[in-house]
Design a protein around this motif. Structure first.
Motif: not given
Length: 346
Positions: A266-267, A283-287, A292-293, A316-318
């Motif tokens: 996470e960051k 946001v949804s594009s990254l997920s 990455v959420d 940011a988590s992933g």
């Protein structure tokens, strides 16, 4: 409407105070232009050079095509009538009524008493104080006093209005009402307004362009939106931070380590996004594309002029290897990315 060419102002000779240092500016006809700086930056001295309350030590000042620095006596006074000015402390005559304060600049205009009264009343109607005609300054609130000062400054039909910290002594709600009045004045009359302030919030809400001063010099200049979106100097960033809650949020994160304890991968990231990127579902594009959420902790959206400027602080988590790719994706979408905190030294 206004042009400053290499203007400097020294007090006490070469070894004294250099309040303004080699400032050149062009202020367009009909615009609202801000000059911002912390205390001692030279902004008030500079604005007093525009109407020659302070004569520049060096350089030239032009207003509406006339070089004021070359004029003296009656010729200078005639040109200065085209420049109105309002101050932080209002500078009203305590022993005169509101009507008399507004009428004062017209006392040697050659107008009849009836015409002077009619003009003063019409100006008080414009600033929405016609019901205070017979009141004295001591009976008015701070906002009402500033409205009287604006009406008085307009009595001689100036082409330029200088505002020297005009809202600094006012509460936030009253400040908003005065800024709306200045916008209305500019829109309806086309008057050029120069705003001197240390409040970046005032610049954001009122001005179209801004110059940032530090130690007597203009260090950055441009459209207000461009300055907020991409400040180039540390002093400018400091001012922008004063107009954003997110700067305090970042300080909170730094001062409370427990808040920023992160899980592996996470960051904490700060995102700044402009018109072109704000409308996209980033946001949804990254997920979807990177796994990455983004968990939104704090957010802020500003309208500056007709433009959108947004900021988010997110966790940011992933997968560790996916986050750099997600950051690069955001940057390609014109989003400014700053990693505030992360779980590892990488």
């Amino acid at each position: 409407m206004i042009e400053l060419q290499h203007v400097s102002k020294h007090f006490g000779g070469e070894k004294g105070v250099h309040a303004v240092r080699d400032v050149s500016l062009k202020i367009n006809r009909g615009e609202i232009f801000g000059i911002v700086g912390f205390s001692g930056a030279g902004k008030s001295t500079l604005v007093r050079c525009i109407n020659m309350l302070e004569k520049p030590t060096e350089g030239k000042v032009f207003v509406d095509g006339k070089e004021l620095t070359s004029l003296k006596g009656r010729a200078l006074n005639q040109e200065r009538k085209k420049i109105g000015m309002i101050f932080q402390q209002f500078n009203l005559f305590a022993t005169r009524t509101v009507l008399d304060n507004v009428s004062f600049p017209l006392r040697y205009s050659g107008m009849s008493r009836k015409a002077i009264r009619e003009k003063a009343v019409s100006l008080l109607k414009f600033v929405e104080l016609e019901d205070k005609i017979d009141a004295y300054p001591s009976q008015l609130s701070g906002g009402q006093k500033q409205r009287v000062a604006i009406a008085r400054a307009l009595a001689s039909d100036p082409k330029v209005l200088l505002c020297d910290e005009a809202t600094s002594a006012l509460d936030p709600q009253t400040t908003t009402s005065i800024l709306k009045l200045l916008k209305k004045l500019n829109a309806e009359t086309g008057i050029t307004i120069v705003v001197i302030t240390h409040q970046m919030q005032v610049v954001k809400e009122l001005c179209q362009r801004v110059a940032v001063m530090e130690k007597g010099k203009v260090v950055e200049e441009g459209e207000v939106y461009s300055i907020f979106a991409g400040p180039k100097k540390p002093i400018t960033q400091s001012f922008i931070n004063t107009a954003s809650n997110l700067s305090r949020v970042q300080e909170f994160i730094e001062e409370n380590p427990a808040f920023s304890q992160l899980n592996p991968g996470e960051k904490i990231i700060r995102l700044k996004y402009l018109d072109t990127s704000a409308a996209e579902a980033l946001v949804s594009s990254l997920s979807r594309e990177f796994g990455v959420d983004l968990n939104i902790i704090f957010g802020n959206i500003d309208w500056i002029g007709n433009h959108l400027l947004g900021e988010l602080i997110v966790i940011a988590s992933g997968k560790t290897e996916n986050i750099p790719a997600a950051i690069e994706y955001l940057q390609n979408k014109n989003v400014e990315v700053e990693v505030i905190s992360h779980d590892d030294p990488a």
